[in-house]
Motif scaffolding. Sequence first.
Motif, PDB file in Angstrom:
ATOM      1  N   TYR A  76       0.805  -1.213   0.000  1.00  0.00           N
ATOM      2  CA  TYR A  76       0.000   0.000   0.000  1.00  0.00           C
ATOM      3  C   TYR A  76       0.846   1.275   0.000  1.00  0.00           C
ATOM      4  CZ  TYR A  76      -3.705  -3.229   1.358  1.00  0.00           C
ATOM      5  OH  TYR A  76      -4.587  -4.277   1.389  1.00  0.00           O
ATOM      6  N   ASN A  89       1.860   7.016   8.171  1.00  0.00           N
ATOM      7  CA  ASN A  89       0.522   6.490   7.913  1.00  0.00           C
ATOM      8  C   ASN A  89       0.001   5.565   9.004  1.00  0.00           C
ATOM      9  OD1 ASN A  89      -0.529   7.285   5.079  1.00  0.00           O
ATOM     10  ND2 ASN A  89       1.638   6.865   4.748  1.00  0.00           N
ATOM     11  N   PHE A 395      -1.856   1.212  10.955  1.00  0.00           N
ATOM     12  CA  PHE A 395      -2.279   1.384   9.566  1.00  0.00           C
ATOM     13  C   PHE A 395      -3.455   0.481   9.214  1.00  0.00           C
ATOM     14  CE2 PHE A 395      -1.950   0.073   5.081  1.00  0.00           C
ATOM     15  CZ  PHE A 395      -2.054   1.302   4.458  1.00  0.00           C
ATOM     16  N   PHE A 396      -3.413  -0.776   9.647  1.00  0.00           N
ATOM     17  CA  PHE A 396      -4.447  -1.725   9.262  1.00  0.00           C
ATOM     18  C   PHE A 396      -5.678  -1.672  10.161  1.00  0.00           C
ATOM     19  CE2 PHE A 396      -0.965  -3.973   6.975  1.00  0.00           C
ATOM     20  CZ  PHE A 396      -1.571  -4.028   5.732  1.00  0.00           C
ATOM     21  N   ARG A 399      -9.021  -0.838   8.491  1.00  0.00           N
ATOM     22  CA  ARG A 399      -8.834  -0.811   7.043  1.00  0.00           C
ATOM     23  C   ARG A 399      -9.115  -2.197   6.460  1.00  0.00           C
ATOM     24  NH1 ARG A 399      -5.770   2.309   3.398  1.00  0.00           N
ATOM     25  NH2 ARG A 399      -5.098   3.606   5.137  1.00  0.00           N
ATOM     26  N   GLY A 401      -9.133  -5.209   3.424  1.00  0.00           N
ATOM     27  CA  GLY A 401      -8.089  -5.722   2.548  1.00  0.00           C
ATOM     28  C   GLY A 401      -7.983  -7.222   2.644  1.00  0.00           C
ATOM     29  N   ARG A 408      -1.900  -8.461   9.489  1.00  0.00           N
ATOM     30  CA  ARG A 408      -2.277  -7.083   9.788  1.00  0.00           C
ATOM     31  C   ARG A 408      -2.201  -6.738  11.274  1.00  0.00           C
ATOM     32  NH1 ARG A 408      -6.897  -4.901   8.044  1.00  0.00           N
ATOM     33  NH2 ARG A 408      -6.886  -6.062   6.093  1.00  0.00           N
ATOM     34  N   GLY A 482      -4.865   3.601  -2.051  1.00  0.00           N
ATOM     35  CA  GLY A 482      -4.008   3.130  -0.974  1.00  0.00           C
ATOM     36  C   GLY A 482      -2.551   3.153  -1.330  1.00  0.00           C
TER      37      GLY A 482
END
Length: 502
Positions: A76, A89, A395-396, A399, A401, A408, A482
């Motif tokens: 990403y 991020n 970050f994850f 989110r 994905g 993650r 992303g």
Amino acid sequence: MSSDPFFSDGGLRRGRLGTAHLVFFTVAASAPLTVLGGGVTTMYAVSGNMGAALGYVLLAAVLAVFATGYAAMSRYVANAGAFYAYIANGLGRAGGVAGSAVALAAYNAIQIGLYGLFGAIMKDFMTAKAGLTLDWWVWALLAWVFIAVLGVLRIDLNASVLAVLLVLECVAVLIFDLVAFAHPAGGSVTTGGISPGHLFGAGFGAVLAFTIASFTGFESGAIYSEEVKDPRRTVARATYIAVAFTGLFYAFSAWALTVLTGPENAQQASTEAGPGVVFGALEQYSGVVVADIANVLFITSVLAALLSFHNGVARYLFALGRENVLPRFLGSTSSRSGAPIAGSLIQSVLAVVVFLAFAMTGRDPVIDLFTWLSGSAAVGVVLLMTLTSAAVVGFFRGRGGPESAWQRAIAPALGTVLLTAVLLVLLFNFDALLAPDTAGYLKWLLPAIPVVAGLLGLIWGGVLRSSRPDTYRRIGQLDEEGLHEPGLHSAPEADRWAASHR
């Protein structure tokens, strides 16, 4: 696009590097022959730990856990600032600026320290083989010119140079391994050098300190993510390969040394002969020519590491300049080669000023310049990886994905805990990396350098947030899909960016 025929704002050249190229950069940074001839022998001499070879496997396992989350996030985030963008991020933009300061301090330190090591071993070799007696800094200057020139050329040319040097030095290490197993002490191969019972005994902390320093550079693949052919996969593949290769290769070679000397004699032999344990064995069993070639490859392995870290620093400076975190001119690239020319030139200037300052004050190029700065760099890199691992969790969070819970959340959280433990072991055993007569204040000042750099970066991030909010908002920016695409923003963002640079 700039009208200057040499400087450009066009960015780095995309699609020039594949997985193999990236592996060459990351493995070359850790310099296998330098690790064997310098790191492994010093580790045995200082720690006295017979099972130290397994330390490489243990640390490789920790780094593999770290690489799981790091690789998942690399799909990403594609940014020449690497950990700067990851941390921004995952832990916030000010945290990203702090991470960039730690990275610049660490990678500059190891790159500059390597000039001392190169100058010293080149001086000894040329004195012994050609009767040419020049000060170490003269040889360091010659290396500096070579690195400075390559640093502004095409990145794939740099990768080709590193590929040749890396393959040759790995061949030299393999020859030593074969010699060691063909001529074991006492006539039989022993497994005492890979006994867990020996590893977790006296000197374990010192072993971890030296193994950490040996792995420095494996994590640098993300620095080149804007220049690879497939940003979503190449960095991940190269990182896994680098961890597996270096961990197993270093462990096997360290074990081979104990087979040659006998586990109980590894400390004494390493203390008395240092790198001579390796090169003396090659000369005795393979001939003078092979030993001389190995010595030359020892020198070129340091040169390869110098080139790899130089490219890394230049790209960090490029990313920070491009996003106005540092002066904008650092975001310039060569219109001919696409190299981050301003960052490359700044790194070259800093390097020559520092190593010549050490020379003029009479400091030892290895005991002082190399050891001091490489130890400080090891602390910085582990701190950087710890922050990055925590950033992956952030970050994850929330989110979507295709990544699993292991990728993650679980692996990066576990990696954060393990790397924190490694960092504490390194700090508590930092004096193991220094000569016994080193001034006491340096035992805390040197590891404090990357920490202080991070704090200064955090403060600068706060200043940007209050005084230059547009710049602050662009730190580590992701596009709508992303994947970080530097220079590509939504229309309002593009208008604001253009206005700020008129």
